[in-house]
Design an enzyme around this catalytic site. Structure first.
Site, PDB file in Angstrom:
ATOM      1  N   HIS A  27       0.838  -1.203   0.000  1.00  0.00           N
ATOM      2  CA  HIS A  27       0.000   0.000   0.000  1.00  0.00           C
ATOM      3  C   HIS A  27       0.872   1.252   0.000  1.00  0.00           C
ATOM      4  CE1 HIS A  27      -3.445   2.589   1.334  1.00  0.00           C
ATOM      5  NE2 HIS A  27      -2.456   3.278   1.882  1.00  0.00           N
ATOM      6  N   GLU A  28       1.878   1.253   0.858  1.00  0.00           N
ATOM      7  CA  GLU A  28       2.767   2.423   0.920  1.00  0.00           C
ATOM      8  C   GLU A  28       3.617   2.552  -0.336  1.00  0.00           C
ATOM      9  OE1 GLU A  28       2.246   4.602   3.062  1.00  0.00           O
ATOM     10  OE2 GLU A  28       0.877   3.368   4.243  1.00  0.00           O
ATOM     11  N   HIS A  31       1.991   4.655  -2.806  1.00  0.00           N
ATOM     12  CA  HIS A  31       2.219   6.098  -2.664  1.00  0.00           C
ATOM     13  C   HIS A  31       3.636   6.468  -3.103  1.00  0.00           C
ATOM     14  CE1 HIS A  31      -1.554   6.494  -0.612  1.00  0.00           C
ATOM     15  NE2 HIS A  31      -1.176   5.820   0.462  1.00  0.00           N
TER      16      HIS A  31
END
Length: 456
Positions: A27-28, A31
């Protein structure tokens, strides 16, 4: 629990824990990658919160793992505009507005400390709105890809269980839900037939377990959804029905009874009314329980399945205050936990362990259960992070979109550019949301220890 079951239990917990940690880490990454592609200086990529366990530096970014791997973050320079006038305003006022202003100024000043002269043009706040939206949606998008990939593997290899038109059970009589509850409270079997109970139409017509219904009301039926819909619409009306038994076609006529059945959502979960009770609706009923059959699907058929999962998570979030209240009540009273309510990572881990330890499940079934749990966790991460509140990703997306609307409206009216939307003014709300999330986490962890959800 035997030693073998204990090993399976621990293995299930470990698999789901690693799947959750990897999902958070990816998920990170969702980003991190677009931020770097758009030239933003990323100072940290961290998985977890609390003290740093291990870290290393690659170029201008520090990568690391923290003590509590229940989240993560990517730190980018220039997330907030600098303090107005370059300094933090201080007043002696103690009112809410003054305290909120100081809170916002402190956040701006802290963000400004990391900015250097070389960061001009590389700050997050200096990016066009669409690039900021892409960065913030990158994390949830990765969770979506993980959920789709895992679900596609499951449905195309191990298959999914679906109700069929084959009868798993044919009830001899019809017992209302209220009567079932009364009999169960008296210590009897809820479905036991007693004198005076009306005969169930399917049994009376001659159907028995193992029969496959092929036609209803003169129309061929190929799925349980078709058959169930047709039965519900024929209450009180004599209807032709045909079924196959050992390759032989059999026919009869029955009249579905009018009865009250729970109203369910797209996932088959009973809906609740304002009083907390299960909603019901009058429908036709013949007393036939469907047999579950495993069918394999094409990989792309995972898309609607994940969509329905997401819809279910949205429903839970919309009813979150009531669900949390019900959970708190269950902790301090004999009331059971709602199996469709929210759970903490402790609850998910326990269910994973119990699923892996099932002695009635094959290794393939256990693998499917664990993979579906990880896929479900990613759907939850996807939906939860899209809530338009800070500090969640959806809050940053909402701020960027609001800025785009303000600037577009100013251009249409021929007015000066209002500049970037200052998310620092939302700091008081951010702290409130953060505190609420912490309280929710504590409540769910306590509930999952004291009154766990029973699925097996």
């Amino acid at each position: 629990m035997s030693a073998v079951e204990a090993l399976w239990f621990v293995g299930g917990v470990v698999v789901v824990a690693l799947g959750l940690a990897l999902s958070i880490a990816l998920h990170e990454v969702g980003h991190l990658v677009p931020a770097k592609l758009f030239g933003v200086r990323v100072t940290q990529y961290m998985v977890g919160f609390g003290p740093t366990v291990a870290s290393w530096r690659r170029g201008e970014t520090e990568y690391g793992i923290k003590a509590f791997p229940l989240g993560g973050y990517v730190a980018m320079v220039g997330m907030l505009p600098p303090p107005k006038g370059g300094t933090v305003a201080r007043t002696g006022s103690t009112g809410f507005r003054a305290r909120a202003g100081r809170m916002a100024d402190d956040a701006r000043a802290q963000a400004a400390e990391e900015i250097t002269a070389a960061d001009e043009g590389r700050q997050f706040i200096q990016l066009p709105v669409w690039k900021r939206v892409v960065i913030m949606l990158g994390g949830p998008f990765v969770n979506l890809l993980i959920a789709l990939a895992l679900t596609a593997v499951l449905v195309s290899t191990l298959g999914v269980a679906r109700p069929s038109t084959t009868a798993d059970e044919v009830f001899q009589c019809v017992v209302s839900q209220s009567e079932q509850q009364s009999r169960a409270a008296d210590g009897g079997a809820a479905q036991d037939c007693r004198p005076g109970d009306p005969a169930a139409p399917a049994y009376e017509a001659g159907l028995r377990p193992g029969d496959r219904v092929v036609s209803f009301d003169g129309r061929d039926v190929g799925s349980w959804a078709e058959l169930s819909t047709a039965i519900r619409a024929r209450a009180g009306q004599a209807t032709a029905i045909a079924w196959e038994r050992d390759g032989t076609r059999m026919e009869s006529t029955l009249t579905p009874l009018l009865t009250e059945r729970p109203v369910t959502d797209a996932l088959g979960v009973p809906e609740r009314g304002a009083d907390g009770g299960v909603k019901t609706e009058p429908v036709g009923f013949i007393g036939l329980a469907s047999r579950q059959e495993t069918v394999t699907l094409a990989p792309w058929e995972a898309v609607p399945l994940v969509g329905r999962q997401a819809q279910g998570v949205v429903g839970v979030i919309l009813a979150l205050p009531q669900r949390l209240w019900d959970t708190a009540v269950a902790v301090v009273t004999p009331a059971p936990r709602d199996p469709n309510g929210p759970m903490s990572v402790v609850g998910v881990g326990r269910i994973a362990g119990e699923a892996a330890a099932l002695d009635t499940a094959s290794p393939a079934d256990k693998a499917a259960l664990l993979l579906s749990l990880v896929a479900g966790v990613n759907v939850a991460l996807l939906v939860f992070n899209l809530i338009p509140l800070l500090p969640l990703d959806g809050g940053h997306v909402a701020g960027a979109l609001w800025e785009g609307l303000r600037r577009g409206w100013a251009r249409l009216r021929g007015r000066p550019d209002p500049g970037p939307f200052d998310l620092a003014v939302m700091m008081p709300l951010t702290y409130v949301v953060g505190a609420a999330m912490l309280a929710m986490g504590v409540l769910l962890i306590v509930a999952d220890i004291v009154k766990p959800v029973q699925l097996f």
